[in-house]
Design a protein around this motif. Structure first.
Motif, PDB file in Angstrom:
ATOM      1  N   PRO A 267      23.046  64.765 -35.458  1.00 16.50           N
ATOM      2  CA  PRO A 267      24.573  65.302 -34.872  1.00 16.50           C
ATOM      3  C   PRO A 267      25.814  64.319 -35.192  1.00 16.50           C
ATOM      4  O   PRO A 267      26.740  65.028 -35.070  1.00 16.50           O
ATOM      5  N   ARG A 268      25.252  63.182 -35.608  1.00 17.52           N
ATOM      6  CA  ARG A 268      26.336  62.444 -36.235  1.00 17.52           C
ATOM      7  C   ARG A 268      26.448  62.611 -37.623  1.00 17.52           C
ATOM      8  O   ARG A 268      27.407  61.709 -38.306  1.00 17.52           O
ATOM      9  N   ALA A 269      25.584  63.227 -38.493  1.00 14.62           N
ATOM     10  CA  ALA A 269      25.813  63.353 -39.778  1.00 14.62           C
ATOM     11  C   ALA A 269      26.993  64.622 -39.997  1.00 14.62           C
ATOM     12  O   ALA A 269      27.917  64.427 -40.695  1.00 14.62           O
ATOM     13  N   TRP A 270      26.632  65.320 -39.165  1.00 12.57           N
ATOM     14  CA  TRP A 270      27.576  66.826 -39.248  1.00 12.57           C
ATOM     15  C   TRP A 270      27.422  67.627 -37.777  1.00 12.57           C
ATOM     16  O   TRP A 270      26.042  67.518 -37.461  1.00 12.57           O
ATOM     17  N   LEU A 271      28.335  68.178 -37.549  1.00 14.33           N
ATOM     18  CA  LEU A 271      28.247  68.856 -36.141  1.00 14.33           C
ATOM     19  C   LEU A 271      28.706  70.193 -36.281  1.00 14.33           C
ATOM     20  O   LEU A 271      29.867  70.348 -36.779  1.00 14.33           O
ATOM     21  N   PRO A 272      28.119  71.358 -36.093  1.00 10.71           N
ATOM     22  CA  PRO A 272      28.497  72.694 -36.025  1.00 10.71           C
ATOM     23  C   PRO A 272      29.286  73.091 -35.227  1.00 10.71           C
ATOM     24  O   PRO A 272      28.723  73.950 -34.243  1.00 10.71           O
ATOM     25  N   ILE A 273      30.344  72.536 -34.468  1.00  7.70           N
ATOM     26  CA  ILE A 273      31.037  72.526 -33.357  1.00  7.70           C
ATOM     27  C   ILE A 273      31.415  74.023 -32.994  1.00  7.70           C
ATOM     28  O   ILE A 273      31.078  74.591 -31.946  1.00  7.70           O
ATOM     29  N   LYS A 274      31.893  74.729 -34.169  1.00  6.75           N
ATOM     30  CA  LYS A 274      32.363  76.281 -33.950  1.00  6.75           C
ATOM     31  C   LYS A 274      31.294  76.979 -33.491  1.00  6.75           C
ATOM     32  O   LYS A 274      31.334  78.025 -32.850  1.00  6.75           O
ATOM     33  N   ARG A 275      30.178  76.922 -34.437  1.00  2.49           N
ATOM     34  CA  ARG A 275      28.826  77.744 -34.386  1.00  2.49           C
ATOM     35  C   ARG A 275      28.403  77.594 -32.773  1.00  2.49           C
ATOM     36  O   ARG A 275      27.820  78.593 -32.022  1.00  2.49           O
ATOM     37  N   ILE A 276      28.351  76.197 -32.369  1.00  2.00           N
ATOM     38  CA  ILE A 276      27.631  75.975 -31.261  1.00  2.00           C
ATOM     39  C   ILE A 276      28.515  76.510 -29.919  1.00  2.00           C
ATOM     40  O   ILE A 276      27.943  77.322 -28.950  1.00  2.00           O
ATOM     41  N   LYS A 277      29.735  76.510 -30.285  1.00  2.00           N
ATOM     42  CA  LYS A 277      30.757  77.206 -29.007  1.00  2.00           C
ATOM     43  C   LYS A 277      30.451  78.545 -29.007  1.00  2.00           C
ATOM     44  O   LYS A 277      30.247  79.139 -28.080  1.00  2.00           O
ATOM     45  N   GLU A 278      30.161  79.273 -30.307  1.00  2.00           N
ATOM     46  CA  GLU A 278      30.028  80.608 -30.199  1.00  2.00           C
ATOM     47  C   GLU A 278      28.736  81.130 -29.380  1.00  2.00           C
ATOM     48  O   GLU A 278      28.730  82.101 -28.928  1.00  2.00           O
ATOM     49  N   ASP A 279      27.691  80.143 -30.056  1.00  2.00           N
ATOM     50  CA  ASP A 279      26.356  80.692 -29.580  1.00  2.00           C
ATOM     51  C   ASP A 279      26.302  80.582 -28.103  1.00  2.00           C
ATOM     52  O   ASP A 279      25.256  81.375 -27.492  1.00  2.00           O
ATOM     53  N   THR A 280      26.781  79.575 -27.599  1.00  2.00           N
ATOM     54  CA  THR A 280      26.714  79.259 -26.111  1.00  2.00           C
ATOM     55  C   THR A 280      27.659  79.711 -25.197  1.00  2.00           C
ATOM     56  O   THR A 280      27.630  79.940 -24.175  1.00  2.00           O
ATOM     57  N   GLY A 281      28.575  80.154 -25.681  1.00  2.00           N
ATOM     58  CA  GLY A 281      29.970  80.642 -25.117  1.00  2.00           C
ATOM     59  C   GLY A 281      30.591  79.417 -24.169  1.00  2.00           C
ATOM     60  O   GLY A 281      31.359  79.591 -23.508  1.00  2.00           O
ATOM     61  N   LEU A 282      30.444  78.010 -24.712  1.00  2.00           N
ATOM     62  CA  LEU A 282      31.047  77.005 -23.921  1.00  2.00           C
ATOM     63  C   LEU A 282      32.253  76.441 -24.975  1.00  2.00           C
ATOM     64  O   LEU A 282      32.301  76.647 -26.065  1.00  2.00           O
TER      65      LEU A 282
END
Lengths: 282, 283
Positions: A267-282
């Motif tokens: 997760p410190r190489a790259w982090l799919p922030i946008k996707r995670i937020k979409e997937d979790t609704g957080l």
């Protein structure tokens, strides 16, 4: 997921010369003329897919087939496999294909043996004939364990150099894994069919990477002061080469097969922030 | 939002004395895991245990309440907990898993769910209990606090370790000794200095002591799954709650610390960028 894929293709129309039974199957799903918006553009014709097997263990193809639940739909309704020795019995060096057909996407499994004229020719030809080339699995992407080949074996003692395909051709996207995880393949297929380039972006950015190795975690993460000791790399490693010492990953290089999954998953190489937020609704 | 997205903030503690005897604060993590295990919501969980009781965290797979309780309590050093997911899914063959995770570990988990490069692991994660985390210390730093700064013969003499009220606390022979937090600065691991997440913003449910009175924990329910499990554990009588606005010091302190971490580490990120050092690539 199956429903999702069906939905995407439900409204699509085959522009080319469709096989009759497929058209029939797709018809009941066609809702009231879907608006020909951008979303449907990617799905307007079935993508023509090729699958080339260079030097690898067929693990990636097997991983593909582990998506039992969506596989038949993918193969019959969503894509046209137009080239491939295993999947459609077409091989430019064989009996049934004089020429490689045009492809939208060519998945390439395995590294390329520089001393094998067939492999080199097939790879170069694929680059000419395919819109996109995907290094499918770590052997194609990084060389993976074929890196350790040294030749001197029957039936081709001269075959000793097994290189990532990006060393010969431009690669458009890469999916690491030894083998690529079935779920990752499924998600990629869905994204591809959706024209969801955002999801594919990390794979696109990794296209030219051919340095996968436990060392990447050392040089790219720990040495950069980025490691938090979370353990994801050890989870990622298919050979359990990645251990931990004093809260830091420690790669047993005798076990490392250079698949690059550890660095890919960090997760410190790259982090799919946008996707995670979409997937979790957080 | 400085605390991330959450449904409800609530002060809570376990009603089980077996848990409260060993828990760091309100025993919420243990109570949730025990409840989820008993109800079959999860078949096991990966946690940071310290089997040798030497404060060295060891990723541990737990499958029973007794094992949960044996692993209870905060460890202030790095535990590569996610590595144990491999053991839990491969050796134990568990299909439904809970994970107790620091914010960085939650990031690793969520990334693994979004991009499942590791086969048949991410789909088995059913409950992520996030714990508030400002920073984490190498074991050598903890040794330094115990021996050089607090005069202990050995870190292992400490029976409890805690951070609160501005101090790093070690307990020995029933007596608490505190070290001012600023004395610990510079001893945290470097990787923590770029972390912008104090309250495990992507967990299903997050918890930690800050904001609630001694012996209680502040809980943030985030996802539907997290809320469901928490509420069910409350309904089952395993957790008692108090409204957040009725407790001291209250949510304001949690927000202050969360913002403080973002501000401080945001500056560190800027500094790194100026020096041309890499940061995690964000998509």
């Amino acid at each position: 997921m199956l429903e999702g894929i069906k939905k995407i293709f439900g409204g699509s129309k085959d522009e080319g010369a469709p096989k009759v039974e497929e058209k029939v199957e797709a018809a009941p799903e066609t809702p009231v003329e879907t608006a020909p918006a951008e979303e449907t553009k990617a799905a307007s014709a079935k993508p023509r897919i090729g699958y080339i097997h260079l030097s690898g263990c067929t693990g990636d193809a097997m991983s593909l087939t582990e998506n039992y639940d969506i596989l038949s739909t993918v193969l019959t309704e969503m894509v046209d496999i137009v080239y491939g020795q295993t999947l459609v019995d077409l091989w430019i060096h064989g009996t049934y294909a004089e020429e490689m057909p045009e492809m939208d996407l060519c998945l390439i499994e395995g590294s390329v043996c520089l001393q094998d004229e067939h492999s080199v020719h097939e790879l170069l030809e694929a680059r000419k004939k395919s819109g996109l080339i995907c290094a499918f699995g770590s052997c194609a992407m990084t060389g993976c364990f074929t890196t350790f080949a040294r030749g001197g074996q029957q039936a081709q003692p001269k075959h000793e150099s097994f290189a990532p395909i990006s060393s010969l051709v431009k690669v458009d996207c890469a999916l690491p894994g030894c083998p690529v995880a079935p779920e990752m393949i499924a998600k990629t297929v869905v994204a591809l069919c959706n024209g969801d380039m955002e999801y594919l972006q990390p794979a696109i950015d990794k296209a030219a990477c051919n340095a996968g190795c436990g060392c990447d975690v050392l040089t790219g993460i720990i040495r950069q002061g980025l490691c938090s000791g979370c353990g994801t790399c050890a989870l990622a490693c298919p050979t359990r080469a990645m251990g931990f010492t004093e809260g830091r990953p420690s790669c047993d290089r005798d076990r490392c097969i250079k698949c690059g999954t550890c660095y890919t998953m960090c997760p410190r190489a790259w982090l799919p922030i946008k996707r995670i937020k979409e997937d979790t609704g957080l | 939002m400085v605390l991330g997205t959450y449904k409800e903030a609530i002060s809570a503690r376990s009603t089980d004395s077996k848990i409260l005897d060993v828990s760091q604060d309100g025993g919420i993590v243990s109570a949730l895991l025990c409840y989820a295990l008993d109800e079959g919501i999860i078949e096991g969980a990966v946690v940071a245990g310290t089997p040798d009781e030497d404060w060295r965290p060891i990723p541990t797979v737990v499958t029973s309440s007794d094992e949960v309780i044996a692993a209870a309590g905060t460890k202030y050093s790095m535990s590569p907990t996610l590595a144990a997911l491999k053991e839990a899914t491969r050796q134990y063959g568990l299909e439904k898993l809970g994970v107790v995770a620091t914010p960085c570990q939650v990031q690793g988990l969520r990334k693994a769910q979004a991009y499942p490069f590791s086969r048949f692991v991410a789909d088995k994660i059913k409950l992520i209990v996030g714990i508030y985390c400002m920073e984490n210390f190498p074991m050598a730093s903890l040794d330094t606090f115990a021996t050089a700064k607090l005069g202990f013969d050995s870190l292992t003499d400490a029976t409890k370790m805690d951070i609160g009220k501005g101090k790093f606390w070690l307990t020995k022979d029933g007596e608490d000794t505190g070290l001012a937090i600023k004395e610990t600065h510079g001893y945290e691991q470097a990787g923590c200095n770029i972390c912008m997440d104090y309250v495990a913003e992507w967990a299903d449910v997050s918890t930690g002591s800050v904001g609630s009175p001694d012996g209680w924990s502040t809980v943030l329910t985030r996802t539907d799954d997290g809320e469901t499990v928490f509420k069910a554990a409350v309904d089952a009588g395993l957790i008692e709650t108090k409204p957040m606005d009725e407790v001291k010091p209250g949510l304001g302190l949690l927000e202050k610390l969360a913002k403080g971490k973002k501000d401080k580490n945001g500056k560190e990120r800027e500094k790194r960028a100026q020096m041309g050092l890499p940061l995690p690539v964000e998509y």
